[in-house]
Design an enzyme around this catalytic site. Structure first.
Site, PDB file in Angstrom:
ATOM      1  N   LYS A 158       0.862  -1.180   0.000  1.00 57.33           N
ATOM      2  CA  LYS A 158       0.000   0.000   0.000  1.00 57.33           C
ATOM      3  C   LYS A 158       0.901   1.234   0.000  1.00 57.33           C
ATOM      4  O   LYS A 158       1.778   1.363   0.846  1.00 57.33           O
ATOM      5  CB  LYS A 158      -0.892   0.007   1.262  1.00 57.33           C
ATOM      6  N   HIS A 218      14.891   5.641   0.486  1.00 51.01           N
ATOM      7  CA  HIS A 218      14.223   6.934   0.583  1.00 51.01           C
ATOM      8  C   HIS A 218      13.281   7.171  -0.586  1.00 51.01           C
ATOM      9  O   HIS A 218      13.283   6.428  -1.540  1.00 51.01           O
ATOM     10  CB  HIS A 218      15.257   8.067   0.642  1.00 51.01           C
TER      11      HIS A 218
END
Length: 538
Positions: free
Chosen positions: A289, A538
């Protein structure tokens, strides 16, 4: 910025066309329509033979240049009789005088596609064969015609044959707008081709940081919008054939969105990485998700693997992406379709599963045919202001033999298995990343927090919430293994994991406070191992 002249239709008649194509798809149809429209055909080698076999009259380039093709076809079109015919500026008196003096007749249309360099690299051909598939004359003709689009049209893609032929049949030539559009496509094609050659050359010579890096792709899917409705977007495919979202067959469902593609790629890449880590002998399910895993688990069947992954975070699984490492069967399809799911991606699906999945018409089902072999080894690229960053893929995992035990207690066999499982998942979670796992299933995931202790606590809290929701007597983090993608800068994160019931920790180590963290682990009888390798994402 210079602007091109206004488009006032500017039809240029097409009387002579040069066709020289490696990919003969659609050649006979295009050439036949051009000939029927009165266009004289010029060609080379195999292209000329193919058109003659179709009963068409063709003039060999060698007849025009006065030189035969030579050096195994390396030299055939690199000649003033060809390039002068393409590059001459129509309407320029000096150019027209030069053409007349040297007997150069203009070429109005150039149809060229290039030697299959990318395909040659993809199939792993040897160095000499790959070099022979670097086209020289083709790009030169394409660039010449594109530069002179004021008077010449250039076609490099089979997809443009129909529109070009139809316009010539209708108008006797091609408009300035068409010639400009084709020139844009042509320059992008030669740029992509040169990018592929440069990338291959750098790789074969071991050049890790070449002076210039180029990346290219081909439009695969225009998208309704990007991450948000106000952002334009499109999906471009590169020359790679790695199984995944870019190569998959879409079995059903609405068109993929930008977020669907991004999240599905995250799911399938984690699946491939973990499948390789586990040896590929267990059914495996990944639920993603917003590009972060919210549940990952193994099981004896796909249905059980999905159920265990779903139990990690049932709330986040709603509207998520499901990736499976085996062809979908009916039992797996039944459990997956009980809640709303955006995309399911798997190597295949049997007939019974397809019937079940078809009952959810909005569910996008992608079939890849196979799994990638481990983590994606290709460089990762990210744009920043004024440039872009390029780095090697984070494809280095950990194995039991590489772990360094730093506590008084070593992890048990079962704990080691879960540590490695959690570690593989943590590499795919946004930093700071904390993953709790038990019995090769995630039971709590903390992602993307600025503080590592916050990620540790969030993962434990989500696990406790799930336990309460399904009526478990104890949080599933009891007896779990925990992975941290980077070292614990303080003991607080480790202490929070221990308070949640964790019994084993895997982390890179390397903090100036490692001794303090190890002491805290020993005080709580935790087993802790260092990998010596960080996995920021990141």
């Amino acid at each position: 910025m210079p602007t091109p002249p206004a488009d006032t239709d500017g039809i240029v008649p097409v009387r002579r066309a040069l066709l020289s194509v490696s990919d003969k798809t659609g050649l006979e149809g295009l050439a036949s329509r051009l000939a029927a429209a009165g266009v004289a055909l010029i060609s080379t080698g195999g292209t000329a033979r193919a058109m003659r076999d179709a009963g068409l009259a063709v003039t060999d380039v060698a007849e025009i240049t006065g030189f035969p093709e030579m050096m195994d076809g390396r030299v055939k079109t690199l000649h003033p009789m060809v390039h002068g015919a393409i590059l001459a500026d129509r309407g320029n008196a000096d150019h027209e005088a030069a053409m007349a003096a040297h007997g150069i007749a203009p070429i109005d249309l150039v149809v060229v596609n290039l030697y299959p360099f990318e395909e040659t690299v993809r199939r792993g051909a040897g160095y000499a064969e790959t070099v022979e598939n670097i086209d020289i004359g083709g790009p030169a003709m394409i660039r010449a015609a594109a530069k002179n689009h004021a008077g010449v049209a250039v076609v490099v893609d089979v997809e443009d044959y129909e529109a070009v032929a139809a316009e010539i049949e209708d108008k006797g030539g091609l408009s300035l707008a068409t010639r400009r559009r084709l020139a844009v496509i042509a320059y992008a094609r030669t740029a992509a081709y040169d990018a592929a050659v440069a990338t291959w050359m750098a790789r074969t010579t071991g050049e890790e940081t070449p002076r210039r890096r180029v990346f290219a792709g081909t439009l695969a899917l225009p998208l309704r919008y990007g991450e948000n409705p106000h952002q334009g977007a499109a999906f471009y495919r590169d020359a790679g054939e790695r199984p995944g979202v870019g190569t998959a067959e879409q079995l059903q469902g609405k068109a993929l969105s930008y977020n669907n593609i991004n999240d599905t790629d995250a799911a399938f890449e984690l699946l491939a990485d973990l499948d390789a880590t586990l040896g590929g002998d267990q059914a495996l399910c990944v639920i993603i998700k917003h590009a972060n895993p919210c549940g990952v688990a193994t099981g004896p069947t796909l249905a059980e693997a999905y159920a265990r992954a779903y139990d990690c975070d049932r709330t986040s699984a709603f509207g998520g992406i499901v990736a499976l490492n085996r062809p979908i069967d009916a039992a797996a399809a039944e459990v997956i379709t009980r809640i709303f799911t955006e995309v399911v991606i798997a190597p295949g699906a049997d007939a019974a599963a397809r019937k079940v999945l078809a009952g959810k018409r909005d569910l996008r089902v992608l079939l890849t045919g196979s799994l990638p072999k481990g983590a994606d080894p290709r460089p990762h690229v990210r744009q920043v202001g004024g440039g872009f960053l390029v780095q090697d893929a984070d494809s280095a995992g950990a194995v039991a033999e590489s772990l360094r035990v730093v506590t008084s207690r070593a992890p048990s066999t079962a704990e080691t298995r879960d540590l490695l499982f959690a570690w593989a998942v943590a590499r795919h979670v946004k930093s700071n990343a904390i993953v709790y796992a038990r019995d090769t299933a995630t039971v709590g995931i903390g992602a993307g927090q600025m503080s590592r202790v916050d990620s540790t606590r969030i993962a434990a809290r989500k696990a406790a919430d799930m336990a309460e929701a399904v009526g478990l007597a104890a949080p599933p983090t009891e007896g779990s293994a925990v992975a941290s993608d980077a070292f614990f800068p303080f003991a607080d994160g480790l202490i929070a994991a221990a308070e949640a019931g964790a019994t084993a920790i895997i982390q890179p180590g390397g903090s100036i406070r490692d001794a303090e963290v190890i002491e805290a682990a020993n005080a709580r009888n935790l087993a802790m191992v260092f990998t010596g390798r960080r996995h920021f994402r990141h």
